[in-house]
Design a protein around this motif. Sequence first.
Motif, PDB file in Angstrom:
ATOM      1  N   UNK A 279       2.142 -72.034 -30.414  1.00  0.00           N
ATOM      2  CA  UNK A 279       1.156 -71.131 -31.008  1.00  0.00           C
ATOM      3  C   UNK A 279       0.006 -70.810 -30.050  1.00  0.00           C
ATOM      4  N   UNK A 280      -0.311 -71.754 -29.177  1.00  0.00           N
ATOM      5  CA  UNK A 280      -1.438 -71.593 -28.253  1.00  0.00           C
ATOM      6  C   UNK A 280      -1.010 -71.144 -26.856  1.00  0.00           C
ATOM      7  N   UNK A 281       0.285 -70.850 -26.677  1.00  0.00           N
ATOM      8  CA  UNK A 281       0.774 -70.371 -25.393  1.00  0.00           C
ATOM      9  C   UNK A 281       1.196 -71.465 -24.432  1.00  0.00           C
ATOM     10  N   UNK A 282       1.286 -72.698 -24.924  1.00  0.00           N
ATOM     11  CA  UNK A 282       1.656 -73.832 -24.089  1.00  0.00           C
ATOM     12  C   UNK A 282       3.179 -74.022 -24.078  1.00  0.00           C
ATOM     13  N   UNK A 283       3.747 -74.241 -22.886  1.00  0.00           N
ATOM     14  CA  UNK A 283       5.179 -74.507 -22.738  1.00  0.00           C
ATOM     15  C   UNK A 283       5.485 -75.908 -23.276  1.00  0.00           C
ATOM     16  N   UNK A 284       6.525 -76.015 -24.133  1.00  0.00           N
ATOM     17  CA  UNK A 284       6.900 -77.278 -24.756  1.00  0.00           C
ATOM     18  C   UNK A 284       8.401 -77.466 -24.603  1.00  0.00           C
ATOM     19  N   UNK A 285       8.824 -78.712 -24.405  1.00  0.00           N
ATOM     20  CA  UNK A 285      10.243 -79.051 -24.493  1.00  0.00           C
ATOM     21  C   UNK A 285      10.342 -80.216 -25.460  1.00  0.00           C
ATOM     22  N   UNK A 286      11.129 -80.050 -26.511  1.00  0.00           N
ATOM     23  CA  UNK A 286      11.171 -81.029 -27.589  1.00  0.00           C
ATOM     24  C   UNK A 286      12.610 -81.333 -27.988  1.00  0.00           C
ATOM     25  N   UNK A 287      12.897 -82.625 -28.161  1.00  0.00           N
ATOM     26  CA  UNK A 287      14.198 -83.028 -28.681  1.00  0.00           C
ATOM     27  C   UNK A 287      14.107 -83.069 -30.199  1.00  0.00           C
ATOM     28  N   UNK A 288      15.093 -82.470 -30.857  1.00  0.00           N
ATOM     29  CA  UNK A 288      15.112 -82.384 -32.314  1.00  0.00           C
ATOM     30  C   UNK A 288      16.436 -82.903 -32.830  1.00  0.00           C
ATOM     31  N   UNK A 289      16.387 -83.573 -33.986  1.00  0.00           N
ATOM     32  CA  UNK A 289      17.622 -83.999 -34.619  1.00  0.00           C
ATOM     33  C   UNK A 289      17.508 -83.810 -36.123  1.00  0.00           C
ATOM     34  N   UNK A 290      18.581 -84.126 -36.839  1.00  0.00           N
ATOM     35  CA  UNK A 290      18.588 -84.004 -38.292  1.00  0.00           C
ATOM     36  C   UNK A 290      18.355 -82.578 -38.765  1.00  0.00           C
ATOM     37  N   UNK A 291      17.661 -82.476 -39.890  1.00  0.00           N
ATOM     38  CA  UNK A 291      17.405 -81.172 -40.495  1.00  0.00           C
ATOM     39  C   UNK A 291      16.616 -80.252 -39.563  1.00  0.00           C
ATOM     40  N   UNK A 292      15.670 -80.815 -38.800  1.00  0.00           N
ATOM     41  CA  UNK A 292      14.884 -79.997 -37.874  1.00  0.00           C
ATOM     42  C   UNK A 292      15.782 -79.339 -36.833  1.00  0.00           C
ATOM     43  N   UNK A 293      16.739 -80.084 -36.281  1.00  0.00           N
ATOM     44  CA  UNK A 293      17.666 -79.521 -35.287  1.00  0.00           C
ATOM     45  C   UNK A 293      18.520 -78.415 -35.903  1.00  0.00           C
ATOM     46  N   UNK A 294      19.006 -78.669 -37.107  1.00  0.00           N
ATOM     47  CA  UNK A 294      19.829 -77.664 -37.791  1.00  0.00           C
ATOM     48  C   UNK A 294      19.021 -76.405 -38.054  1.00  0.00           C
ATOM     49  N   UNK A 295      17.815 -76.570 -38.569  1.00  0.00           N
ATOM     50  CA  UNK A 295      16.960 -75.428 -38.893  1.00  0.00           C
ATOM     51  C   UNK A 295      16.616 -74.625 -37.632  1.00  0.00           C
ATOM     52  N   UNK A 296      16.266 -75.319 -36.550  1.00  0.00           N
ATOM     53  CA  UNK A 296      15.927 -74.629 -35.296  1.00  0.00           C
ATOM     54  C   UNK A 296      17.123 -73.822 -34.786  1.00  0.00           C
ATOM     55  N   UNK A 297      18.313 -74.417 -34.817  1.00  0.00           N
ATOM     56  CA  UNK A 297      19.503 -73.696 -34.351  1.00  0.00           C
ATOM     57  C   UNK A 297      19.804 -72.498 -35.245  1.00  0.00           C
ATOM     58  N   UNK A 298      19.641 -72.677 -36.540  1.00  0.00           N
ATOM     59  CA  UNK A 298      19.859 -71.591 -37.502  1.00  0.00           C
ATOM     60  C   UNK A 298      18.927 -70.414 -37.191  1.00  0.00           C
ATOM     61  N   UNK A 299      17.645 -70.705 -36.966  1.00  0.00           N
ATOM     62  CA  UNK A 299      16.673 -69.640 -36.703  1.00  0.00           C
ATOM     63  C   UNK A 299      16.876 -69.010 -35.324  1.00  0.00           C
ATOM     64  N   UNK A 300      17.236 -69.810 -34.326  1.00  0.00           N
ATOM     65  CA  UNK A 300      17.536 -69.250 -32.998  1.00  0.00           C
ATOM     66  C   UNK A 300      18.745 -68.326 -33.087  1.00  0.00           C
ATOM     67  N   UNK A 301      19.732 -68.689 -33.912  1.00  0.00           N
ATOM     68  CA  UNK A 301      20.865 -67.781 -34.140  1.00  0.00           C
ATOM     69  C   UNK A 301      20.361 -66.404 -34.576  1.00  0.00           C
ATOM     70  N   UNK A 302      19.404 -66.370 -35.512  1.00  0.00           N
ATOM     71  CA  UNK A 302      18.859 -65.087 -35.973  1.00  0.00           C
ATOM     72  C   UNK A 302      18.331 -64.256 -34.801  1.00  0.00           C
ATOM     73  N   UNK A 303      17.663 -64.911 -33.856  1.00  0.00           N
ATOM     74  CA  UNK A 303      17.105 -64.191 -32.714  1.00  0.00           C
ATOM     75  C   UNK A 303      18.197 -63.575 -31.844  1.00  0.00           C
TER      76      UNK A 303
END
Length: 172
Positions: free
Chosen positions: A117-141
Amino acid sequence: MAKLNIIHVPDPVLRTISDPVEEVNDAVRRTLDDMVETMYAAPGIGLAAIQVGIPRRMLVIDTEGDEANPKPKFLINPEVVWESDDYSVYNEGCLSVPEHYAEVERPATVRIRYVDYHGKQVEEEMDGLLATCAQHEIDHLNGVVFIDHLSKLKRNMIVKKLLKASKDVEIL
């Protein structure tokens, strides 16, 4: 903030490949804030900009909070840079495919690089529901809807039901 209109399948806008966000500025942050308000009101746990007709690579997710106790994540220009060999299955739904759910298999853990949100580069490992949700939304893009992961028969059944429901609404 303003609640935005969510686009539903089979609208061809959902097949648009979104463009990168060039600069995180106040206009981008306002849009992200509007997206969060829209997501909570729907209610949902994720929303990509293209689902509200904005072909930009940004999305919002909240798998831990809710409208009363928000804990949103803002991902701008997200990309999966690593995925596990292990898979998990979740019963997914989508604000653009209302009232339809199906089991989708995706990598159980992913590492995602994005700008916050503030323009900072982030790299984050995600698992569980968060990983699924992130992949689902990236698919939309990338112009992909979760029903694209289903068999052609299941996908066509869902699309026919959505078309019938939209015609019934127009008649009223």
